[in-house]
Motif scaffolding. Sequence first.
Motif, PDB file in Angstrom:
ATOM      1  N   MET B   1       0.837  -1.215   0.000  1.00 11.66           N
ATOM      2  CA  MET B   1       0.000   0.000   0.000  1.00 11.66           C
ATOM      3  C   MET B   1       0.869   1.261   0.000  1.00 11.66           C
ATOM      4  O   MET B   1       0.540   2.249  -0.636  1.00 11.66           O
ATOM      5  CB  MET B   1      -0.910   0.007   1.230  1.00 11.66           C
ATOM      6  N   LYS B   2       1.975   1.180   0.775  1.00 13.86           N
ATOM      7  CA  LYS B   2       2.850   2.355   0.861  1.00 13.86           C
ATOM      8  C   LYS B   2       3.475   2.658  -0.492  1.00 13.86           C
ATOM      9  O   LYS B   2       3.642   3.815  -0.863  1.00 13.86           O
ATOM     10  CB  LYS B   2       3.950   2.121   1.912  1.00 13.86           C
ATOM     11  N   VAL B   3       3.810   1.592  -1.216  1.00 16.25           N
ATOM     12  CA  VAL B   3       4.406   1.761  -2.544  1.00 16.25           C
ATOM     13  C   VAL B   3       3.424   2.486  -3.458  1.00 16.25           C
ATOM     14  O   VAL B   3       3.775   3.448  -4.148  1.00 16.25           O
ATOM     15  CB  VAL B   3       4.809   0.388  -3.141  1.00 16.25           C
ATOM     16  N   ILE B   4       2.170   2.025  -3.429  1.00 14.60           N
ATOM     17  CA  ILE B   4       1.144   2.652  -4.275  1.00 14.60           C
ATOM     18  C   ILE B   4       0.955   4.124  -3.883  1.00 14.60           C
ATOM     19  O   ILE B   4       0.826   5.000  -4.733  1.00 14.60           O
ATOM     20  CB  ILE B   4      -0.182   1.864  -4.177  1.00 14.60           C
ATOM     21  N   LYS B   5       1.005   4.362  -2.576  1.00 17.04           N
ATOM     22  CA  LYS B   5       0.839   5.742  -2.094  1.00 17.04           C
ATOM     23  C   LYS B   5       1.952   6.641  -2.654  1.00 17.04           C
ATOM     24  O   LYS B   5       1.689   7.752  -3.127  1.00 17.04           O
ATOM     25  CB  LYS B   5       0.863   5.746  -0.563  1.00 17.04           C
ATOM     26  N   ARG B   6       3.202   6.144  -2.595  1.00 22.61           N
ATOM     27  CA  ARG B   6       4.341   6.939  -3.115  1.00 22.61           C
ATOM     28  C   ARG B   6       4.157   7.198  -4.622  1.00 22.61           C
ATOM     29  O   ARG B   6       4.397   8.305  -5.106  1.00 22.61           O
ATOM     30  CB  ARG B   6       5.670   6.212  -2.933  1.00 22.61           C
ATOM     31  N   ILE B   7       3.762   6.146  -5.341  1.00 22.65           N
ATOM     32  CA  ILE B   7       3.568   6.288  -6.791  1.00 22.65           C
ATOM     33  C   ILE B   7       2.503   7.356  -7.061  1.00 22.65           C
ATOM     34  O   ILE B   7       2.678   8.221  -7.922  1.00 22.65           O
ATOM     35  CB  ILE B   7       3.163   4.930  -7.419  1.00 22.65           C
ATOM     36  N   LEU B   8       1.431   7.301  -6.290  1.00 20.62           N
ATOM     37  CA  LEU B   8       0.335   8.257  -6.518  1.00 20.62           C
ATOM     38  C   LEU B   8       0.748   9.687  -6.170  1.00 20.62           C
ATOM     39  O   LEU B   8       0.333  10.637  -6.839  1.00 20.62           O
ATOM     40  CB  LEU B   8      -0.903   7.840  -5.725  1.00 20.62           C
ATOM     41  N   ILE B   9       1.585   9.835  -5.140  1.00 21.24           N
ATOM     42  CA  ILE B   9       2.046  11.194  -4.777  1.00 21.24           C
ATOM     43  C   ILE B   9       2.871  11.781  -5.923  1.00 21.24           C
ATOM     44  O   ILE B   9       2.689  12.931  -6.324  1.00 21.24           O
ATOM     45  CB  ILE B   9       2.869  11.173  -3.465  1.00 21.24           C
ATOM     46  N   ILE B  10       3.787  10.964  -6.461  1.00 19.62           N
ATOM     47  CA  ILE B  10       4.625  11.449  -7.575  1.00 19.62           C
ATOM     48  C   ILE B  10       3.748  11.767  -8.790  1.00 19.62           C
ATOM     49  O   ILE B  10       3.894  12.815  -9.430  1.00 19.62           O
ATOM     50  CB  ILE B  10       5.709  10.408  -7.932  1.00 19.62           C
ATOM     51  N   ALA B  11       2.812  10.858  -9.071  1.00 15.66           N
ATOM     52  CA  ALA B  11       1.922  11.067 -10.219  1.00 15.66           C
ATOM     53  C   ALA B  11       1.100  12.346 -10.025  1.00 15.66           C
ATOM     54  O   ALA B  11       0.978  13.168 -10.943  1.00 15.66           O
ATOM     55  CB  ALA B  11       1.004   9.862 -10.384  1.00 15.66           C
ATOM     56  N   LYS B  12       0.580  12.522  -8.799  1.00 18.91           N
ATOM     57  CA  LYS B  12      -0.253  13.695  -8.514  1.00 18.91           C
ATOM     58  C   LYS B  12       0.557  14.988  -8.698  1.00 18.91           C
ATOM     59  O   LYS B  12       0.067  15.963  -9.271  1.00 18.91           O
ATOM     60  CB  LYS B  12      -0.776  13.612  -7.070  1.00 18.91           C
ATOM     61  N   THR B  13       1.811  14.969  -8.239  1.00 14.76           N
ATOM     62  CA  THR B  13       2.663  16.154  -8.378  1.00 14.76           C
ATOM     63  C   THR B  13       2.849  16.490  -9.855  1.00 14.76           C
ATOM     64  O   THR B  13       2.734  17.652 -10.262  1.00 14.76           O
ATOM     65  CB  THR B  13       4.049  15.890  -7.734  1.00 14.76           C
ATOM     66  N   LEU B  14       3.125  15.467 -10.642  1.00 16.70           N
ATOM     67  CA  LEU B  14       3.343  15.694 -12.080  1.00 16.70           C
ATOM     68  C   LEU B  14       2.070  16.212 -12.753  1.00 16.70           C
ATOM     69  O   LEU B  14       2.125  17.135 -13.574  1.00 16.70           O
ATOM     70  CB  LEU B  14       3.811  14.395 -12.750  1.00 16.70           C
ATOM     71  N   ILE B  15       0.939  15.626 -12.371  1.00 14.32           N
ATOM     72  CA  ILE B  15      -0.332  16.041 -12.992  1.00 14.32           C
ATOM     73  C   ILE B  15      -0.629  17.510 -12.667  1.00 14.32           C
ATOM     74  O   ILE B  15      -0.952  18.308 -13.546  1.00 14.32           O
ATOM     75  CB  ILE B  15      -1.486  15.122 -12.514  1.00 14.32           C
ATOM     76  N   LYS B  16      -0.460  17.858 -11.378  1.00 14.09           N
ATOM     77  CA  LYS B  16      -0.705  19.255 -10.975  1.00 14.09           C
ATOM     78  C   LYS B  16       0.215  20.184 -11.742  1.00 14.09           C
ATOM     79  O   LYS B  16      -0.203  21.235 -12.228  1.00 14.09           O
ATOM     80  CB  LYS B  16      -0.417  19.413  -9.476  1.00 14.09           C
ATOM     81  N   ASP B  17       1.485  19.787 -11.831  1.00 17.26           N
ATOM     82  CA  ASP B  17       2.460  20.625 -12.520  1.00 17.26           C
ATOM     83  C   ASP B  17       2.103  20.775 -13.992  1.00 17.26           C
ATOM     84  O   ASP B  17       2.149  21.869 -14.551  1.00 17.26           O
ATOM     85  CB  ASP B  17       3.856  20.005 -12.370  1.00 17.26           C
ATOM     86  N   ARG B  18       1.722  19.673 -14.618  1.00 22.18           N
ATOM     87  CA  ARG B  18       1.408  19.669 -16.048  1.00 22.18           C
ATOM     88  C   ARG B  18       0.236  20.603 -16.354  1.00 22.18           C
ATOM     89  O   ARG B  18       0.246  21.348 -17.307  1.00 22.18           O
ATOM     90  CB  ARG B  18       1.105  18.236 -16.481  1.00 22.18           C
ATOM     91  N   PHE B  19      -0.781  20.574 -15.457  1.00 25.45           N
ATOM     92  CA  PHE B  19      -1.948  21.422 -15.702  1.00 25.45           C
ATOM     93  C   PHE B  19      -1.640  22.909 -15.502  1.00 25.45           C
ATOM     94  O   PHE B  19      -2.428  23.766 -15.865  1.00 25.45           O
ATOM     95  CB  PHE B  19      -3.128  20.972 -14.829  1.00 25.45           C
ATOM     96  N   MET B  20      -0.479  23.175 -14.889  1.00 32.63           N
ATOM     97  CA  MET B  20      -0.069  24.575 -14.715  1.00 32.63           C
ATOM     98  C   MET B  20       0.586  25.107 -15.984  1.00 32.63           C
ATOM     99  O   MET B  20       0.966  26.262 -16.047  1.00 32.63           O
ATOM    100  CB  MET B  20       0.930  24.693 -13.556  1.00 32.63           C
ATOM    101  N   TYR B  21       0.815  24.217 -16.949  1.00 35.43           N
ATOM    102  CA  TYR B  21       1.474  24.638 -18.199  1.00 35.43           C
ATOM    103  C   TYR B  21       0.535  24.403 -19.383  1.00 35.43           C
ATOM    104  O   TYR B  21       0.737  23.473 -20.167  1.00 35.43           O
ATOM    105  CB  TYR B  21       2.769  23.849 -18.420  1.00 35.43           C
ATOM    106  N   PRO B  22      -0.518  25.222 -19.530  1.00 34.94           N
ATOM    107  CA  PRO B  22      -1.465  24.989 -20.632  1.00 34.94           C
ATOM    108  C   PRO B  22      -0.787  25.087 -21.994  1.00 34.94           C
ATOM    109  O   PRO B  22      -1.235  24.483 -22.966  1.00 34.94           O
ATOM    110  CB  PRO B  22      -2.510  26.097 -20.454  1.00 34.94           C
ATOM    111  N   GLU B  23       0.331  25.822 -22.052  1.00 32.52           N
ATOM    112  CA  GLU B  23       1.025  25.967 -23.335  1.00 32.52           C
ATOM    113  C   GLU B  23       1.511  24.614 -23.865  1.00 32.52           C
ATOM    114  O   GLU B  23       1.641  24.432 -25.082  1.00 32.52           O
ATOM    115  CB  GLU B  23       2.189  26.961 -23.238  1.00 32.52           C
ATOM    116  N   ALA B  24       1.777  23.662 -22.933  1.00 33.41           N
ATOM    117  CA  ALA B  24       2.229  22.334 -23.374  1.00 33.41           C
ATOM    118  C   ALA B  24       1.128  21.656 -24.197  1.00 33.41           C
ATOM    119  O   ALA B  24       1.414  20.964 -25.177  1.00 33.41           O
ATOM    120  CB  ALA B  24       2.580  21.476 -22.164  1.00 33.41           C
ATOM    121  N   TYR B  25      -0.127  21.873 -23.794  1.00 37.38           N
ATOM    122  CA  TYR B  25      -1.242  21.269 -24.536  1.00 37.38           C
ATOM    123  C   TYR B  25      -1.417  21.946 -25.892  1.00 37.38           C
ATOM    124  O   TYR B  25      -1.745  21.297 -26.879  1.00 37.38           O
ATOM    125  CB  TYR B  25      -2.530  21.369 -23.710  1.00 37.38           C
ATOM    126  N   ILE B  26      -1.197  23.250 -25.906  1.00 35.63           N
ATOM    127  CA  ILE B  26      -1.300  23.972 -27.177  1.00 35.63           C
ATOM    128  C   ILE B  26      -0.218  23.459 -28.137  1.00 35.63           C
ATOM    129  O   ILE B  26      -0.471  23.215 -29.314  1.00 35.63           O
ATOM    130  CB  ILE B  26      -1.183  25.503 -26.949  1.00 35.63           C
TER     131      ILE B  26
END
Lengths: 285, 256
Positions: B1-26
């Motif tokens: 469970m702890k492993v999954i939690k760590r994976i999700l934290i890293i994924a969540k950080t990347l997702i939040k960061d990615r959505f802060m860069y709308p220019e990447a989607y453009i």
Amino acid sequence: MITFEDVHISYGKNEVIKGISFEVNEGEIFGIIGHNGAGKTTLLRAMVGIIAPDKGKILVNGVNPLERKPQIAVLFESTKGQSFLRLTPVEDLEFYSALYGVDVDKERIHEILKIVGLYSAKDKKLYTFSRGMWQRQFLARVLLPDFPIIVLDEPWLGLDVSAQRETVELLKRLKKMGKTIVLTAHEMPLIERVCDRIMLINKGRKVIEGGIKELLDRLEWKYEVSIVGDVESLNPIKRDGKLIFYVKDLKEFLQRLDFSKIDEIDIKPISLEEAYLRLLGDKND
Amino acid sequence: MKVIKRILIIAKTLIKDRFMYPEAYIGGLFYYSIVLFVAYLYSHLGGGFLGNKVIPYYLAGLFMISLIAHETPTYKRFSVWREEILSKPITPDIFLAGFFVGDLIAFSAPALVALSLLLFPFIYRLGIYDSNLLFLSLTMALVASLSVSYFFAALGLRFRYDPNIETATNLFIAFFAGIFVPVQSLPAKVHIISYMIPYTWAIDLFRYSLLGTPTLFPAKSEIIYLMVGTVIALILGRLYLYYTINAIRKRKVIIR
């Protein structure tokens, strides 16, 4: 707490650490100083288990760091710039909690931000941070796992005077919290203010190790005398348009001077910086 | 469970960061538009081997590349976070998985949803066999992407990040795996390169099940090639990553 015993490390055929031994005691701030390329960062890399010594023994709290990653919170100079710049310091620390493999809640993160003085900036984006704020964020990262040992590679690099002072105060606070801190740096006046003991290395060899006062006491020279005037006959060191003398017996030295030929004289007890320059010279050659 | 939690934290950080860069989607939209424009021009030139399926063929290529394009970001991340990965308690597997999941959600998902809508007329017509084959090809493409990511993670730890290597790799995969140019139309001498890339089989089966385009080999054989090739690549990729970490420790092959 940390023991290096006759450690040798080579990169290919280039031996960069040549039989260094030292110990870092619990609760102290230990500085590793030396010119660029002296082997400081290599020692830190070996301490945290990134690289193995070719010869010798390294123990961190009795454990070989190669067998088990030691409980060391480390900040390398090379990774300081790596961040998610549009996130907040809280989100940055959440990410680091995954890297350290620790469970921390928001309360603990806020507590850490208070310690480093960033709580009021907790909702700001990291890209708005000044260098001083960044340095505090870096220290927040190493505080996050609550490990007993903190290793800092060049904690003052690129900081202005005010941010340097802030970092010194923070390091003193961390020491009061019972942390053992190992750092590498070039800023001698700051090292003098914060470190309990230092080790000076040059070209992969230990030159000297001990408490700063004890080291200065052990030196042959006790004073630095800088003179503007005609004293060339006494074989001074020339630096910045001044003639410098490192002196053991001040009274005897002053008696040798012809004050009619001296325009200006400045006498001060030898500092760590002067001792460093005297021991290693201005350049690495 | 702890492993999954760590994976999700890293994924969540990347997702939040990615959505802060709308220019990447453009930027992504611009890239997709250029590819589809090329497909449009190609279809007006007659389409050659692809006949009248040029645009769906390219849409399917874009779909696949959106799903699998995680290896080159992995190279960059492992290079710039090198000392953090090697010195912190996190394992490289968790670090890789966290970013893989994050990329999948933040980068791949929006593109896949958009492309699925464009490919909907083909998806809608799928029977059970083709649906299963489609699912298998997508799943194995993801596993193949993970295995190639392991290789690139090792490269990132060992070498300094260079965007030219990233671009060259993307081009190499796009070219030899048949994402935009059918492998059949490449010179026979270079087919062996395509066969060694697990993506080739995933893409071929994906198009076969979705568009009914001809396969390089009989589909049943390709399923076996895909599964065996992907499993071997995954094992080799992971072994290579840990071999590299060991080489860094013992032989100090680390950027200084």
